[in-house]
Enzyme design. Structure first.
Site, PDB file in Angstrom:
ATOM      1  N   LYS A   1       0.851  -1.184   0.000  1.00  0.00           N
ATOM      2  CA  LYS A   1       0.000   0.000   0.000  1.00  0.00           C
ATOM      3  C   LYS A   1       0.888   1.235   0.000  1.00  0.00           C
ATOM      4  O   LYS A   1       1.644   1.457   0.935  1.00  0.00           O
ATOM      5  CB  LYS A   1      -0.922   0.006   1.222  1.00  0.00           C
ATOM      6  CG  LYS A   1      -1.857   1.196   1.254  1.00  0.00           C
ATOM      7  CD  LYS A   1      -2.713   1.198   2.492  1.00  0.00           C
ATOM      8  CE  LYS A   1      -3.666   2.378   2.458  1.00  0.00           C
ATOM      9  NZ  LYS A   1      -2.984   3.679   2.310  1.00  0.00           N
ATOM     10  N   ASP A   3       1.799   4.933   0.537  1.00  0.00           N
ATOM     11  CA  ASP A   3       1.334   5.970   1.462  1.00  0.00           C
ATOM     12  C   ASP A   3       1.482   7.323   0.770  1.00  0.00           C
ATOM     13  O   ASP A   3       2.377   8.102   1.062  1.00  0.00           O
ATOM     14  CB  ASP A   3       2.166   5.908   2.743  1.00  0.00           C
ATOM     15  CG  ASP A   3       1.505   6.646   3.891  1.00  0.00           C
ATOM     16  OD1 ASP A   3       0.335   7.040   3.731  1.00  0.00           O
ATOM     17  OD2 ASP A   3       2.152   6.825   4.933  1.00  0.00           O
ATOM     18  N   GLU A 136       2.852   0.796   5.420  1.00  0.00           N
ATOM     19  CA  GLU A 136       1.541   1.098   5.991  1.00  0.00           C
ATOM     20  C   GLU A 136       0.591  -0.084   5.885  1.00  0.00           C
ATOM     21  O   GLU A 136      -0.291  -0.267   6.712  1.00  0.00           O
ATOM     22  CB  GLU A 136       0.932   2.310   5.270  1.00  0.00           C
ATOM     23  CG  GLU A 136      -0.359   2.789   5.920  1.00  0.00           C
ATOM     24  CD  GLU A 136      -1.100   3.820   5.075  1.00  0.00           C
ATOM     25  OE1 GLU A 136      -2.113   4.350   5.569  1.00  0.00           O
ATOM     26  OE2 GLU A 136      -0.675   4.078   3.950  1.00  0.00           O
TER      27      GLU A 136
END
Length: 219
Positions: A1, A3, A136
């Site tokens: 993911k 960020d 994250e």
């Protein structure tokens, strides 16, 4: 993911428009990405994320929020989906087919643009790797899913590593020409008995939440 800021790029043989998830222009704000995409001589619409990475290659959202020029860090645009290409709407196609076409046209000599790779691993293995790296979280996507704009789909799942840090709200900012009650909260924490500023947080607040927070902040 990643960020960063989710971004859709509209590219038409040197003419480029960058739009946020809320349809705000990123053309001037992230001008190096805008200029880099102008060199990509195609007609396409792509979906991705603009980030600022540290020396380990890990994205830092705080650095991205504070980014004003290349002196503040190196921007990168990771592209993970191809929605439209050369007159053809690809959104109904399975994700694997869209990404296969994206891989065939992604530039190989552009320092600011990359394809965001996928990893065919078990969820547990991939999550543990992301957790060890201090990321994250991860995104899980169904390989045969179509692209559905403007809708949160269970075909794409966001799994965070749940890293948390309690912080003190020290104040807030309000930008000009905005209808929001505040633009960002200013956060701090105590280190060695002294209050230290650690950055702004400006996303995730509904109108009702902003109203309630301002009532508590007013005293």
């Amino acid at each position: 993911k990643w960020d960063g800021y989710r971004t859709v790029a509209y590219i038409d043989n040197g003419k480029v428009t960058l739009r946020s998830r809320n349809n705000k222009s990123f053309d001037e704000k992230f001008y190096p990405i805008h200029q880099a995409l102008k060199q990509w001589k195609i007609r396409a619409v792509v979906d991705g994320e603009i980030i600022v990475a540290n020396e380990k290659g890990i994205s830092n959202f705080g650095d991205l929020q504070n980014w004003r020029s290349e002196a503040d860090g190196r921007l990168h645009f990771y592209i993970f989906d191809l929605l439209w290409h050369d007159g053809y709407n690809l959104m109904p196609l399975p994700l694997t087919e869209r990404r296969e076409q994206l891989r065939s046209i992604i530039p190989v000599d552009n320092d600011y643009i990359s394809m965001s790779d996928n990893f065919e691993a078990t969820g547990e293995e991939f999550f543990e790797a992301a957790n060890k790296m201090g990321l994250e979280g991860i995104i899980a996507k169904e390989a045969d899913s179509p692209y559905v704009p403007g809708t949160r789909s269970k075909a794409w799942l966001k799994i965070k590593t749940q890293q948390r840090q309690e912080a003190i709200i020290c104040g807030y900012t309000k930008n000009e020409n905005t209808s929001r009650r505040f633009s960002a909260l200013l956060l701090g924490l105590y280190e060695g008995g002294e209050l230290q500023y650690i950055g702004p947080v400006g996303t995730g607040f509904s109108d009702n939440m902003q109203t309630e927070l301002l009532k508590k902040l007013k005293p």
